[in-house]
Structures are given as C-alpha cells and as structure tokens.
Scaffold this active site. Sequence first.
Site, PDB file in Angstrom:
ATOM      1  CD  GLU A  33      34.285  40.239  43.369  1.00  0.00           C
ATOM      2  OE1 GLU A  33      33.272  40.458  42.672  1.00  0.00           O
ATOM      3  OE2 GLU A  33      35.439  40.549  43.019  1.00  0.00           O
ATOM      4  CG  HIS A  55      36.176  40.378  34.127  1.00  0.00           C
ATOM      5  ND1 HIS A  55      34.816  40.501  34.020  1.00  0.00           N
ATOM      6  CD2 HIS A  55      36.398  39.753  35.311  1.00  0.00           C
ATOM      7  CE1 HIS A  55      34.230  39.990  35.101  1.00  0.00           C
ATOM      8  NE2 HIS A  55      35.182  39.526  35.895  1.00  0.00           N
TER       9      HIS A  55
END
Length: 366
Positions: free
Chosen positions: A212, A28
């Site tokens: 996740e 990211h």
Amino acid sequence: MPHRSSAESSIDIPRWLRHLPKAELHLHLEGTITPETLVELSRRHDTQPLTLEAARALYVYDDFQHFLLTFKAVSERLRTAGDFEFITDAMLRDLAAQGVVHAEVYISWGILLRFKPQLAIRDVMDAIERARLRAERDYGISLLWIIDAVRHFGVEEAATVFRLAAELRADYPSIAGIGIGGDETGGPARDFQQLYAEARAAGLRLTAHAGESTGPVNGPAEIWAALNIGAERIGHALAAQHDTDLLRVLAERQVPLELNLTSNIRTGCCPSYEQHPLREYFEGGLMITLNSDDPPMFGSNLLNEYVLAQRLFEFSLEQMRELAANSIEASFLPAARKLKLLALVEQYEGVEESVAAAGAGARSTP
Ligand SMILES: [Zn+2]
C-alpha cells in the site's frame, strides 16, 4: 478494449451500479465514522465537544502518516460498547443503501487492546453483533468480521489479538478471519509467518494489507511476503504493478486483491487516478475487487468507487458486473450464500428487476 453498447448509453449508470448486488471486502469499522457520527461521539464523551466544522477539518490530510493520526483521533472517541453498536448500525444502514449485500469488515482489536483496556472485547462483540443481526433482518445484508492487528505494534501484540480471535470464534462464528494493517515498514509481513500459520490452523481465514504505502522499491517484496505467509487476499496491492513476475503469479493463482482506489489517492500512496493500476490489473487477468477502506475519511463510499472506476477506466456494465461477482467470489462466505449472491449478480438486469428479485435485501430505493 473498453466498449459501450448503444443500450448502455441510455442507462442511468450510477443508478444501475447502486442496485447491482455487490460485496464490500475491505472496510474498517472505525473508518466508517462520518464527521456527523464523530460529533455525536464527541458529544457523549468530550468535555468540550467537537463542532461539525472541527470534525470535518480532522478528515482533511494529504499523506499516509497524517491519515494514521486522523484514524487514531477518531477511534479514540470510541469509548463504550454502545458506541461500537451505534457506528455499526450507521455503517450497515449506509452499505445497504448502496446495494451492498455482503460486507467483510475489519475491526481493530489491536487498537482496542492497546488504547481501550477498560473495554472488554466480548462486550464490544456483543454490541456489534446486535447491530449485525438487526441489519441482516432489516436489510438482508450479511456481515463477517475480520480481526485486525496493527502491524507496527509488533508481533507480540498481534499474537494476543489473533489468539483471542481464534478463541472467541467459537462463540461468535461471524469472526471469519484476521488481517494486519498499519505501517508496513514498521511491521513487515514476514514477521507474522508463525502467527498466520497458527491462525490458519485455528480455522481463521487470512488477509493482509500489502504494497500500500511501501512504494515501487519495497512494495513488491511486501506483497510476496504476504503471499508467503499464506494471505488469501491482499489489501491494496498497489505496488504489484512494479513487478511483472508478481503480476503473473497473482493472475495465475487468481489471488483476490482488495483494491481501494480513492483511498490510495487520498493517502498519497498513488499520485493520481490516472496512474492507478486498476485497469491494468483487470486487463492482466488479476482477480480484482473494488472497496472503500475508510470511506468518509476519503470522501467516498463503495458505490462511489464503482461509479468512479466505471467512468475513469471506461468499464462496460458487463465488466462492472464481473467486478461485483469477483467481490462475492472472493468473500469468505459459506458456499450456499455465495452461490445465492452470485446468482443475484448474474441475473441482475437493472433496478426494477433487482427489486423484484426477492431476497436481495430491503435496499433503500430512492
Ligand atoms: Zn485498509
């Protein structure tokens, strides 16, 4: 079973891994900001700038919700297009130094649109594209953008993000795909089915974070849902370990998984390195790739993830080469560049040979 040849025992493995050509597929942009970079951003924007000590303290947390808050605190100090250019430059310099030849980087337009309405997305794109082109020229590294929506902001905000990505793709061909990140419980994958179909029709490639933070009970269903809405790559897929049918399907279809070892430990999604299913996935024939997610926030980077995985799970160097090849194979690169990079991985013999193989990019060799 893991094995190590006698030749490998004399090799400087971290050095070998550093120069192994590899791709980073789960990173990211806003998560690549180091405490030092944050101090510089704070100096630009805060009336009372953060000290380095305070910046470092922000990066210390032990659960997923706190991590999301930290992520927000950091990204709030990205105020101008120039800030984005600054962090993209820093990110790419750092990736090149780790032997990364290609990166696919998430940029959260979901956060931009909600929290930075004063920033025009086109200005940000122009800024980060300048940095991308510089790095391509200076380091030989390629980069594709994946436009990320925040799933718990809801479907409507994601629709705005993805439609804009489809529109701007014409002007910025480096926009390769879309993804959803954030809190899975607050924004289940099934809600995005229609938007994913639309994005695919617009020529965007599809990724999704799934399994996740959702744990053993709800996690597998989230991964199934991500597959059902057409996700071509799954981010994390930590919870797949709890569903043997899912493991079989992931292996059969060779769905690339963007694993993030240290991230899973640091966010508390996985209790320990020993309990991470990375090796189990590999043995099960799943298509796994190693990635770093938000490296400075987890005190890691991609090279470190390769070093850790090799050491903790006793992969041979040939197996590490296979993981690097997976990362290229699973990328959204055009076939010609993919083949070129795969050949580099295949032919890689060690530091000297790699540096001699021109075209690998001007990595900063220690
Ligand atoms: Zn992520």
